[in-house]
Design an enzyme around this catalytic site. Structure first.
Site, short mmCIF file in Angstrom:
data_model
loop_
_atom_site.label_atom_id
_atom_site.label_comp_id
_atom_site.label_asym_id
_atom_site.label_seq_id
_atom_site.Cartn_x
_atom_site.Cartn_y
_atom_site.Cartn_z
CG ASP A 130 34.35 45.49 35.39
OD1 ASP A 130 34.59 46.55 36.00
OD2 ASP A 130 34.15 44.41 36.00
CG LEU B 89 32.57 39.60 45.59
CD1 LEU B 89 33.84 38.86 46.03
CD2 LEU B 89 31.55 38.59 45.08
CE LYS C 3 32.38 45.60 38.75
NZ LYS C 3 33.59 44.75 38.78
N GLY D 243 29.08 44.56 40.39
CA GLY D 243 29.21 44.36 41.83
C GLY D 243 30.65 44.03 42.17
CG LEU E 163 29.02 30.91 32.97
CD1 LEU E 163 29.23 29.81 31.92
CD2 LEU E 163 28.58 30.30 34.31
CE LYS E 164 33.77 37.38 37.86
NZ LYS E 164 34.22 38.73 37.47
CD GLU F 173 31.85 42.06 33.27
OE1 GLU F 173 30.81 41.37 33.23
OE2 GLU F 173 32.27 42.61 34.30
CG ASP G 46 33.97 39.57 34.13
OD1 ASP G 46 34.92 40.00 33.45
OD2 ASP G 46 33.61 40.09 35.21
O1 OSB Z 1 34.68 41.70 37.38
O2 OSB Z 1 32.67 42.10 37.89
C1 OSB Z 1 33.81 41.75 38.23
C2 OSB Z 1 33.82 40.70 41.91
C3 OSB Z 1 35.02 41.25 42.33
C4 OSB Z 1 35.81 41.91 41.41
C5 OSB Z 1 35.40 42.02 40.08
C6 OSB Z 1 34.19 41.49 39.66
C7 OSB Z 1 33.41 40.80 40.59
C8 OSB Z 1 32.16 40.14 40.24
C9 OSB Z 1 31.19 39.84 41.36
O3 OSB Z 1 31.89 39.73 39.12
C10 OSB Z 1 29.89 40.52 41.23
C11 OSB Z 1 29.11 40.44 42.53
O4 OSB Z 1 28.43 39.43 42.73
O5 OSB Z 1 29.19 41.36 43.36
MG MG Z 2 33.86 42.31 35.54
#
Ligand code: OSB
Ligand code: MG
Length: 369
Positions: free
Chosen positions: A239, A293, A263, A291, A163-164, A214, A189
């Site tokens: 991250d 997106l 990443k 990820g 969850l963001k 995160e 996150d």
């Molecule tokens: O912090 O992981 C992150 C997307 C864009 C920028 C940062 C993040 C994210 C995601 C999306 O959490 C992850 C995905 O579904 O690709």
């Molecule tokens: Mg992240």
């Protein structure tokens, strides 16, 4: 030998199927830059993850493409390299700009793996034929919407729900989710939205038994994360703060966290990603594949990287159909019961949907030496 004869740059704009809200903003579409490297009748492809505005890290799409066009491509076009790592050495003198460098390096790895006729994951040393995945859910309107979104993805079999969160929207969605799903693997996150002054608020999250929290603190910080970690039971996952294997070593050495969201583009490419993986493994710290997106090209790269052994927690590489009505590749990348199959054709194992890309391209360019 890896001979680079020509390059193509394309930019496509893809509308997202969902509104993705994080602590730093709302995304409803992605501008996807693609790089194709041509050599010996084979092509290798990569996708950039830098955005128009530097909200996640400091790189920008415009800055990265300018570097690729005017600084990086002139150093590799018309040249021959022993392998992708030697090609990357040609960019080694440049500081920072890791996402821009990763675009070139990742396309070279795909090209190399296709020339050798092996899947990229195998070439990197990975052995899995499917990888565990979870989902990253944006900030929702309220608790009920959060629990609904979690339920839909749990029912689809995703192995972890992330969850963001942001200040003022943290304990409420976590509590609601935990009450509805006592046993799921749950994480949050914050994308750098907190400071050490929020330690007490963050400590309130310990009771929800999450796998990790995160990137709560600044995008370029390690020291405050180490201090925060002494105040929390829940492991921190880094991250934004990890841009290299050296960063990973320092972070784990000082206890800035116990988990790394890896990443590829953020650390400058697949070779450096593998070094981050190895450093974390030496410290006994799990990694998982984050990820940005991605469209199908970036997604396929992520899946191959995730076949390495220390990817022991589910990644963010969920089904492409969650994100896009039409993807930029011809093949589906769909998880079944939270397991994403690794494409078994050579290289990243997927092919560009050129007709679709042409129909939505904002820019296409060719470069030769
Ligand atoms: O912090 O992981 C992150 C997307 C864009 C920028 C940062 C993040 C994210 C995601 C999306 O959490 C992850 C995905 O579904 O690709
Ligand atoms: Mg992240």
């Amino acid at each position: 030998m890896l001979r680079i004869e020509a390059a193509e740059i394309m930019i496509v704009r893809l509308p997202l199927k969902f509104r993705f809200e994080t602590s730093f903003g709302v995304q409803t579409a992605r501008t996807v830059p693609l790089l194709v490297l041509h050599g010996d009748g084979v092509q290798g492809v990569s996708e950039g993850t830098m955005e128009v505005a530097p909200m996640y890290r400091e790189e920008t799409l415009a800055g990265a493409l300018d570097l690729v066009r005017n600084v990086f491509l002139p150093r590799i076009l018309g040249k021959t390299f022993a392998n992708p790592e030697e090609l990357n050495d040609a960019l080694g003198a440049f500081r920072g700009n890791r996402m821009a460098r990763a675009m070139v390096e990742m396309a070279a790895w795909d090209l190399w793996a296709r020339m050798l006729n092996v899947p990229l994951g195998t070439l990197l040393g990975g052995r899995k034929t499917e990888v565990e995945v979870g989902v990253s859910l944006g900030i929702q309107a309220d608790e009920a919407a959060t629990v609904d979104a979690v339920r839909r993805h749990v029912e689809q079999g995703y192995r972890r729900i992330k969850l963001k969160i942001k200040p003022g929207w943290d304990e409420a969605p976590v509590r609601a989710t935990r009450e509805a799903f006592p046993d799921i693997r749950l994480t949050v996150d914050a994308n750098s939205a907190y400071t050490l002054a929020d330690s007490v608020r963050l400590r309130a999250l310990d009771q929800y038994k999450m796998t990790y929290i995160e990137q709560p603190l600044a995008w370029d910080d390690l020291i405050d994360h180490a201090t925060l970690q002494t105040r929390l039971q829940t492991p921190l996952c880094l991250d934004e703060s990890i841009a290299s294997a050296a960063d990973a070593r320092k972070a784990l050495a000082i206890g800035a966290g116990g988990v790394i969201n890896l990443k590829v583009a953020r650390v400058g490419g697949l070779a450096e990603a593998r070094r981050v993986h190895d450093v974390a493994q030496a410290f006994g710290a799990p990694v998982w594949c984050g990820g940005m997106l991605e469209g199908g090209v970036g997604r396929a790269h992520n899946i191959h990287l995730s076949t390495l052994p220390n990817f022991t927690l589910p990644g963010d590489t969920s089904s492409a159909s969650r994100y896009w009505e039409t993807d930029i590749i011809n093949e589906p990348l769909e998880a079944v019961d939270g397991l994403m199959p690794v494409p078994q054709e050579p290289g990243i194992g997927v092919t560009l949907n050129r007709d679709f890309i042409e129909s939505v391209a904002e820019l296409t360019e060719e470069h030769r030496s």
